[in-house]
Write an enzyme that holds these catalytic residues in place. Structure first.
Site, mmCIF file in Angstrom:
data_model
loop_
_atom_site.group_PDB
_atom_site.id
_atom_site.type_symbol
_atom_site.label_atom_id
_atom_site.label_comp_id
_atom_site.label_asym_id
_atom_site.label_seq_id
_atom_site.Cartn_x
_atom_site.Cartn_y
_atom_site.Cartn_z
ATOM 1 N N LYS A 79 0.833 -1.203 0.000
ATOM 2 C CA LYS A 79 0.000 0.000 0.000
ATOM 3 C C LYS A 79 0.870 1.257 0.000
ATOM 4 C CE LYS A 79 -2.033 1.811 3.640
ATOM 5 N NZ LYS A 79 -2.930 2.042 4.798
ATOM 6 N N ASP A 95 -6.483 1.012 0.685
ATOM 7 C CA ASP A 95 -6.617 1.334 2.104
ATOM 8 C C ASP A 95 -8.002 0.901 2.579
ATOM 9 O OD1 ASP A 95 -8.391 3.243 1.139
ATOM 10 O OD2 ASP A 95 -7.605 4.856 2.404
#
Length: 278
Positions: A148, A166
C-alpha cells in the site's frame, strides 16, 4: 398466538432490489460498469489528490508510514517538524530515538514508527546510496513499507500507476460489487483487471475521497451519491434526499449534493469541513 413477521424496512427492501439488479452480471458487464463508475467518480471528485503534504519521494514515504492509524490532518501537522529536522536518509539513520519518538508521539504508535524511520534511513544509506528507489520490488523490501505504501509512493512521487488499497478503497470496491474480497493484494490485482492502468493512481484518490465524503462505513449517503444507479449496495444508507444530504462531508459537500441532483441547501453548514477519517 405468534406475532406476524415484521415487514422489511424501506432501506432493506431497496438494498435487496439493488443487489438483485446486478446478480447475474457477466465479467465484461462488470468491467464496463466499473469503468463507467470510475468516469463518474472523476467528475464527482475533480479535486481528488494525495492528502499528505510532501515535496520529495522521501518525505512522502515518511508521511505515509506515519499515516498508519492516524488522520492525514494530524500527520500534516507533525511532518513539518520532522522534515525540517531530518533532511536525508542519513539523518533518519542517525536519529536520536528518544527525540524522534517525542516528535512522532501525536501520530500514535510512535515507538514502532520511530523504529521504522530509523531502519528505513539505514537501509537507504546501506543499499541505495541514500536515495529512495522507484521500483515496487525494491520499495516493499524496505522497513516500514508494504504494498500500500509503495503504491502511494510510486503513484504520487514517481508517476508510476499504482492502486492503493486502504480501508476506504477496500470497503467501496466491495460495495460497488467490483470484487468480493478482503485481501488487499487480491483486491489490487482484481481492480487492476477492471480499470486501465493509466487511471490507477487517480482512481485510488477518487475512491478514497468518495469513502471519506459520501460512502461512509456505517451510514453511506446513498440518496446523495452520483453512483446510485450503478451501485448494487444502494440502500445501505438513507436514500431520501434530506437525510442523505446531512451525511455529506468536506469543503465541496454542497457541490456533491448538486451533482447528485439534490438541493445543496439540505447540506448543513457543519458538514462543509475537511473529513477527519484516516
Amino acid at each position: 398466538m405468534s406475532r406476524p413477521p415484521v415487514a422489511a424496512s424501506t432501506g432493506a427492501a431497496v438494498l435487496v432490489r439493488s443487489a438483485k439488479r446486478f446478480a447475474g452480471e457477466t465479467p465484461i458487464g462488470r468491467k464496463r460498469r466499473a469503468r463507467k463508475m470510475a468516469k463518474v467518480l472523476a467528475e464527482t471528485h475533480p479535486d481528488a489528490h494525495c492528502e499528505l503534504d510532501f515535496e520529495t519521494p522521501l518525505q512522502l514515504a515518511v508521511a505515509t508510514i506515519l499515516s498508519a492509524q492516524c488522520t492525514d490532518k494530524k500527520v500534516n501537522e507533525v511532518t513539518p517538524i520532522v522534515f525540517k529536522r531530518y533532511l536525508t536518509p542519513a539523518d533518519y539513520a542517525a536519529a536520536d530515538r528518544a527525540e524522534l519518538e517525542e516528535i512522532l508521539r501525536p501520530t500514535g504508535f510512535f515507538r514502532a514508527k520511530t523504529d521504522s524511520l530509523i531502519k528505513l534511513g539505514q537501509a537507504l544509506v546501506e543499499r541505495h546510496d541514500g536515495e529512495l528507489p522507484g521500483k515496487l520490488d525494491q520499495l516493499v523490501a524496505l522497513p516500514g513499507i508494504g504494498r500500500k505504501t509503495a503504491n502511494v509512493i510510486l503513484g504520487n512521487a514517481f508517476d508510476v500507476p499504482g492502486i492503493t488499497v486502504d480501508t476506504h478503497f477496500r470497503r467501496l470496491v466491495n460495495r460497488f460489487g467490483w470484487v468480493q474480497e478482503e485481501d488487499p493484494v487480491k483486491i489490487e490485482f482484481q481492480v487492476a483487471d477492471l480499470i486501465e492502468k493509466r487511471d490507477w493512481t487517480m482512481l485510488s484518490h477518487r475512491i478514497i475521497f468518495h469513502g471519506r465524503r459520501v460512502c461512509h462505513a456505517r451510514k453511506p449517503a446513498c440518496g446523495a451519491c452520483t453512483l446510485a444507479t450503478m451501485c448494487p449496495s444502494y440502500g445501505t444508507g438513507p436514500t431520501e434526499a434530506a437525510p442523505a444530504a446531512k451525511l455529506l462531508k468536506g469543503p465541496r459537500a454542497r457541490d456533491l449534493a448538486t451533482q447528485a441532483g439534490i438541493d445543496p441547501d439540505l447540506v448543513p453548514a457543519a458538514a462543509v469541513v475537511a473529513p477527519e477519517a484516516p
